[in-house]
Design a protein around this motif. Sequence first.
Motif, PDB file in Angstrom:
ATOM      1  N   VAL A 113       0.859  -1.189   0.000  1.00  0.00           N
ATOM      2  CA  VAL A 113       0.000   0.000   0.000  1.00  0.00           C
ATOM      3  C   VAL A 113       0.888   1.230   0.000  1.00  0.00           C
ATOM      4  O   VAL A 113       1.813   1.323   0.822  1.00  0.00           O
ATOM      5  CB  VAL A 113      -0.913   0.052   1.243  1.00  0.00           C
ATOM      6  N   CYS A 115       0.734   4.897   1.074  1.00  0.00           N
ATOM      7  CA  CYS A 115      -0.204   5.693   1.882  1.00  0.00           C
ATOM      8  C   CYS A 115       0.488   6.912   2.486  1.00  0.00           C
ATOM      9  O   CYS A 115       0.682   6.990   3.702  1.00  0.00           O
ATOM     10  CB  CYS A 115      -0.873   4.833   2.957  1.00  0.00           C
ATOM     11  N   ALA A 133      -4.459   6.296   0.460  1.00  0.00           N
ATOM     12  CA  ALA A 133      -4.081   4.883   0.396  1.00  0.00           C
ATOM     13  C   ALA A 133      -4.336   4.329  -0.996  1.00  0.00           C
ATOM     14  O   ALA A 133      -5.469   4.328  -1.471  1.00  0.00           O
ATOM     15  CB  ALA A 133      -4.857   4.069   1.431  1.00  0.00           C
ATOM     16  N   CYS A 135      -4.182   0.993  -3.214  1.00  0.00           N
ATOM     17  CA  CYS A 135      -4.122  -0.466  -3.159  1.00  0.00           C
ATOM     18  C   CYS A 135      -5.459  -1.008  -3.633  1.00  0.00           C
ATOM     19  O   CYS A 135      -6.397  -0.246  -3.860  1.00  0.00           O
ATOM     20  CB  CYS A 135      -3.823  -0.974  -1.746  1.00  0.00           C
ATOM     21  N   ARG A 137      -9.109  -2.852  -3.124  1.00  0.00           N
ATOM     22  CA  ARG A 137     -10.083  -2.610  -2.054  1.00  0.00           C
ATOM     23  C   ARG A 137      -9.966  -3.612  -0.905  1.00  0.00           C
ATOM     24  O   ARG A 137     -10.020  -3.208   0.267  1.00  0.00           O
ATOM     25  CB  ARG A 137     -11.506  -2.627  -2.629  1.00  0.00           C
ATOM     26  N   PHE A 140      -7.195  -2.488   1.257  1.00  0.00           N
ATOM     27  CA  PHE A 140      -7.566  -1.259   1.960  1.00  0.00           C
ATOM     28  C   PHE A 140      -8.407  -1.565   3.188  1.00  0.00           C
ATOM     29  O   PHE A 140      -8.193  -1.000   4.270  1.00  0.00           O
ATOM     30  CB  PHE A 140      -8.327  -0.320   1.027  1.00  0.00           C
ATOM     31  N   ASP A 141      -9.372  -2.473   3.036  1.00  0.00           N
ATOM     32  CA  ASP A 141     -10.225  -2.825   4.172  1.00  0.00           C
ATOM     33  C   ASP A 141      -9.404  -3.451   5.306  1.00  0.00           C
ATOM     34  O   ASP A 141      -9.732  -3.249   6.490  1.00  0.00           O
ATOM     35  CB  ASP A 141     -11.326  -3.781   3.724  1.00  0.00           C
ATOM     36  N   LEU A 144      -7.327  -0.398   6.917  1.00  0.00           N
ATOM     37  CA  LEU A 144      -8.064   0.796   7.368  1.00  0.00           C
ATOM     38  C   LEU A 144      -7.995   0.990   8.885  1.00  0.00           C
ATOM     39  O   LEU A 144      -7.809   2.132   9.347  1.00  0.00           O
ATOM     40  CB  LEU A 144      -9.516   0.732   6.895  1.00  0.00           C
ATOM     41  N   HIS A 156      -9.246   6.268   0.067  1.00  0.00           N
ATOM     42  CA  HIS A 156      -8.793   5.211  -0.849  1.00  0.00           C
ATOM     43  C   HIS A 156      -8.719   5.826  -2.236  1.00  0.00           C
ATOM     44  O   HIS A 156      -9.740   6.189  -2.819  1.00  0.00           O
ATOM     45  CB  HIS A 156      -9.757   4.027  -0.823  1.00  0.00           C
ATOM     46  N   GLU A 309     -13.110   6.801   6.828  1.00  0.00           N
ATOM     47  CA  GLU A 309     -12.882   6.821   5.391  1.00  0.00           C
ATOM     48  C   GLU A 309     -13.630   7.981   4.758  1.00  0.00           C
ATOM     49  O   GLU A 309     -14.809   8.196   5.025  1.00  0.00           O
ATOM     50  CB  GLU A 309     -13.322   5.509   4.746  1.00  0.00           C
ATOM     51  N   THR A 320     -14.295   2.449  -5.605  1.00  0.00           N
ATOM     52  CA  THR A 320     -12.982   2.991  -5.941  1.00  0.00           C
ATOM     53  C   THR A 320     -13.090   4.060  -7.018  1.00  0.00           C
ATOM     54  O   THR A 320     -12.118   4.581  -7.467  1.00  0.00           O
ATOM     55  CB  THR A 320     -12.039   1.874  -6.404  1.00  0.00           C
TER      56      THR A 320
END
Length: 320
Positions: A113, A115, A133, A135, A137, A140-141, A144, A156, A309, A320
């Motif tokens: 990632v 970030c 961030a 990357c 999804r 990302f989750d 997070l 994101h 987020e 996204t």
Amino acid sequence: MKIGFIGLGNVGGKLAGSLLRNGVDLTVHDLNPSLVAGFVARGAGQGDDPQQMMRDLDVVITCLPSPEACEAVLRQMLPEVTPGKIWLEMSTTDAEAVKRLGAEVTAKGGAAVDCPVSGGCHRADTGNIAIFAGCDRPTFDRVLPILTTMGRRILHTGPLGSASVLKVVTNYLATVHLVANAEALTTAAAAGMDLNTTYEAIKISSGNSFSHVTESQVILNGSRDISFTMDLVKKDVGLFQAIADQTGVPLEVSPLMVQIFEDGIARFGERELSPNIIKRLEQATGLDIRAPGFPAEMVDDEPEAPGFEVVPQGRQPGGT
């Protein structure tokens, strides 16, 4: 989840501090042993080297001063990347480099990632900074919860590398605003305007910017201290110019920013604080651009709160 943090400088040390303050199982590493010792005294573990940290921890975060430093550290970590490991790159770096290095991480079953953060060291210190961030999804989750511990607003941005592009874009804008604010304050002073009044006029007007309400204050104080130096500005603007060159965008302002900071570095040194770019104008005019009542450094007085987020306008949550 065991987290490692490599790079405890002006920004990295504050981000790592937010993790430690919020009870994260944290191990740290830096070339400066005194910075490491300070974290160990507060309860962090001491990492032997990047390779050992990637082997023993779940996530390793890097926050380093240059793309070259980032690659050197990742090369040490790469032999220990296995499925499930995560590399979080929080430096301001080259998007193509992070995509290339990230591909090597994912080829070994890990996740990468990019970030970077935005908002100033004073907001990094309180966990209220913004974090981009880049990357897929699902990754990302997974990360997070880590990002919301270090930052307030988490965006994101899309695939790996996209966050680095947007970070460079926002840093470029901050540089333009800094130079423009320096010119505005100097011109107002030359015209006989009271600088306290000038500051407020800009703040409440269409001329306001994030740069003005932060950097202009330490300019007027005289400290010029935002914990950011001219060599870093030159690097960031150079990265922005490189993106424009690669994509065929014929910029006009960006090359001028590069020239201005090259001149500032030639006059004052590469480690001079970036707001002191105004010294070029002070020298040219003989004016002292200071005023009473402004702070020597920026302090974030917004209470720390859980991060969240940010959903782009026109998008649905989770998209996204």
